[in-house]
Design a protein around this motif. Structure first.
Motif, PDB file in Angstrom:
ATOM      1  N   SER A 254       0.832  -1.210   0.000  1.00  0.00           N
ATOM      2  CA  SER A 254       0.000   0.000   0.000  1.00  0.00           C
ATOM      3  C   SER A 254       0.863   1.256   0.000  1.00  0.00           C
ATOM      4  O   SER A 254       0.584   2.219  -0.733  1.00  0.00           O
ATOM      5  CB  SER A 254      -0.924  -0.005   1.222  1.00  0.00           C
ATOM      6  N   ALA A 255       1.932   1.227   0.830  1.00  0.00           N
ATOM      7  CA  ALA A 255       2.816   2.396   0.869  1.00  0.00           C
ATOM      8  C   ALA A 255       3.510   2.607  -0.470  1.00  0.00           C
ATOM      9  O   ALA A 255       3.666   3.749  -0.932  1.00  0.00           O
ATOM     10  CB  ALA A 255       3.840   2.229   1.991  1.00  0.00           C
ATOM     11  N   ARG A 257       2.434   1.599  -3.463  1.00  0.00           N
ATOM     12  CA  ARG A 257       1.445   2.077  -4.435  1.00  0.00           C
ATOM     13  C   ARG A 257       1.118   3.540  -4.185  1.00  0.00           C
ATOM     14  O   ARG A 257       0.981   4.341  -5.127  1.00  0.00           O
ATOM     15  CB  ARG A 257       0.165   1.242  -4.346  1.00  0.00           C
ATOM     16  N   THR A 258       0.992   3.907  -2.908  1.00  0.00           N
ATOM     17  CA  THR A 258       0.695   5.311  -2.588  1.00  0.00           C
ATOM     18  C   THR A 258       1.825   6.221  -3.025  1.00  0.00           C
ATOM     19  O   THR A 258       1.601   7.316  -3.568  1.00  0.00           O
ATOM     20  CB  THR A 258       0.455   5.462  -1.076  1.00  0.00           C
ATOM     21  N   ARG A 259       3.074   5.768  -2.799  1.00  0.00           N
ATOM     22  CA  ARG A 259       4.213   6.583  -3.213  1.00  0.00           C
ATOM     23  C   ARG A 259       4.260   6.735  -4.722  1.00  0.00           C
ATOM     24  O   ARG A 259       4.503   7.838  -5.240  1.00  0.00           O
ATOM     25  CB  ARG A 259       5.508   5.938  -2.723  1.00  0.00           C
ATOM     26  N   ARG A 261       1.709   6.504  -6.739  1.00  0.00           N
ATOM     27  CA  ARG A 261       0.587   7.354  -7.139  1.00  0.00           C
ATOM     28  C   ARG A 261       0.877   8.820  -6.821  1.00  0.00           C
ATOM     29  O   ARG A 261       0.579   9.720  -7.611  1.00  0.00           O
ATOM     30  CB  ARG A 261      -0.677   6.875  -6.425  1.00  0.00           C
ATOM     31  N   SER A 262       1.491   9.053  -5.640  1.00  0.00           N
ATOM     32  CA  SER A 262       1.822  10.425  -5.268  1.00  0.00           C
ATOM     33  C   SER A 262       2.870  11.009  -6.214  1.00  0.00           C
ATOM     34  O   SER A 262       2.792  12.184  -6.602  1.00  0.00           O
ATOM     35  CB  SER A 262       2.338  10.463  -3.824  1.00  0.00           C
TER      36      SER A 262
END
Length: 486
Positions: A254-255, A257-259, A261-262
């Protein structure tokens, strides 16, 4: 992505499987040794006890009658003692089971029943250096006769002659040696069986650990979707470790993917911001070049160019202000909370819209006073952006409704128009930065700022729209910030 090679689990003595197997085998070996030692000691104690008991009974029986050597040699007592003291007619070099010898007060062997002392009797007499001590000691002693082990005791006759009574313990020692060999053979088989069973059991029990290694290797090589599978018969500790590791891997994925995406959003944001700033800058540069080359000789043209430069400058200033606002919201600034009358803010926003678009039908549902603990400037910006979004993207004659209410302990602020509405694809991106449905006017940052301010208050914002059905934006402030309506 470069593949990472993890060292394979060693199959030698340093592996966990080998260490557990070795530990079990060593523990069982110690147990077998201890059990064997205790059993042999017990057997020796029991058998020696029987030999000693028999010797003691014979000694006590002979000592109680107070005989002399002369009486023993007489025919009247031969029948009494022959069965107990007569020497066996065996080979001189053999080791009889029992030896009975007579010694005088000086320890020299004497004849018994008229027979000369045999080699075994002389050896027994020589092995016993102090017959007097044997008489006084209630327990028999160990001696060696012709290399064989014996238990010996003594009794003193009435005339001072000592009778030595010895019983061989060779059979006992041979039996103990056989028992020891049998125990060692059985123990070795048990150790081998335990080693095999332990290897199989440990292999099955440590299989989840090998799965964890394989999963970690796959994760390191880029497969973030891999998880540790559940085994058929998991142990509690290994299952807890598996669940914890899978939870950690989920958080890592999740981290990551979030990074990603960010990072993608940041690149898109920088590109969009550069594009938005480049347009007014290009216009300003163009008019300045015209002025520098003297192509704006007409006063009206210079005035029009100056107005365009000012307009583009204002546009660029507003864009920079909105970008700074979003940047501050991303940093989670400390808001100035105080009691704010949301109903008054709604009425003020409606009055501003009436002044800007007098022909637009506006309906307001914000009677009385509704207090919330919030940042007033932030809520004013939320209402201003929502009303500005309606003013920019809908015709001037489209009706608009502004309302606020308290329900179930939360405050809901709603701005609804009857404009063209949005399709599902555009509605899903309505809060994205620099997104403009259909390439319309505006910077595309208004609703992004609305979402940032509302989230900073701990609330949420939602939209309801469809093509031809208008757009409804609802801002919900949590119950913990709401006060009672007055």
């Amino acid at each position: 992505m470069r593949k990472i090679r993890w060292p394979h689990c060693e199959r030698g003595i340093h592996s966990l499987r080998a260490k557990l197997t070795l530990a079990n085998v060593v523990l069982l070996a110690l147990g077998i040794v201890a059990a064997t030692a205790v059993s042999l000691m017990g057997m020796r104690y029991y058998l020696l006890g029987q030999v000693d008991t028999q010797l003691t009974k014979t000694r006590d029986s002979l000592g109680s009658v107070q005989l002399t050597m002369r009486q023993i040699d007489s025919l009247s007592v031969v029948g009494f003692v022959r069965d107990r003291l007569a020497p066996e007619h065996v080979d001189e070099h053999s080791a009889p089971d029992s030896i009975y010898a007579a010694v005088d007060g000086k320890g020299k062997p004497a004849g018994l029943f008229g027979f000369k002392p045999t080699e075994a009797q002389r050896s027994l007499a020589g092995a016993v250096s102090n017959p007097r001590a044997l008489v006084k000691d209630p327990d028999p002693h160990d001696v060696t006769v012709h290399g064989a082990k014996y238990r010996v005791t003594a009794t003193r006759l009435a005339d001072g002659t000592y009778i030595l009574l010895a019983t061989s313990t060779e059979a006992l020692h041979k039996g103990m040696i056989k028992a020891l060999k049998l125990d060692l053979a059985i123990g070795t088989l048990l150790l081998m069986l335990l080693a095999c069973l332990t290897m199989v059991s440990v292999r099955r029990r440590t299989r989840p650990l090998e799965d964890m290694v394989e999963t970690s290797t796959a994760i390191a090589e880029g497969d973030l979707t891999r998880r540790v599978p559940s085994s058929h018969h998991p142990t509690q500790e290994v299952e807890q470790l598996r669940l914890a590791l899978n939870s950690m891997l989920h958080q890592v994925e999740s981290a990551y993917r979030t990074r990603e995406r960010s990072a993608a959003q940041l690149r898109r944001f920088v590109a969009d911001a550069s594009h938005e700033l480049r347009t007014p800058l290009s216009a300003i540069r163009g008019y300045l070049q015209l002025y520098d080359k003297g192509m704006l000789s007409d006063p009206d043209e210079r005035k029009r160019a100056w107005e365009r430069v000012l307009a583009e400058t204002d546009r660029m200033g507003r864009l920079v202000d909105e970008l700074l606002t979003l940047a501050r919201l991303d940093q989670q600034p400390e808001l100035r909370f105080r009691n704010v009358d949301v109903s008054r803010l709604v009425r003020d926003a409606a009055e501003d819209l009436r002044v800007q678009q007098p022909d637009r039908p506006i309906k307001v549902a914000a009677d009385g006073s509704l207090l919330v603990h919030a940042d007033e400037s932030g809520l004013r910006q939320v209402l201003g952006n929502l009303v500005g979004n309606v003013r920019t993207h809908t015709p001037a004659d489209v009706p608009v409704r502004l309302g606020v209410e308290r329900e179930d302990g939360v405050v809901r602020l709603c701005v609804t128009d009857e404009g063209p509405g949005l399709c599902d694809e555009d509605a899903a991106r309505i809060f994205d930065r620099f997104f403009r449905a259909g390439g319309g006017a505006g910077s595309g940052l208004g609703l992004a700022i609305v979402q940032g301010v509302v989230q900073a208050h701990g609330g949420e914002v939602a939209v309801r729209t469809a093509p031809g059905e208008g757009l409804a934006v609802t801002v919900t402030l949590p119950a913990r910030t709401a006060a009672v309506r007055t």
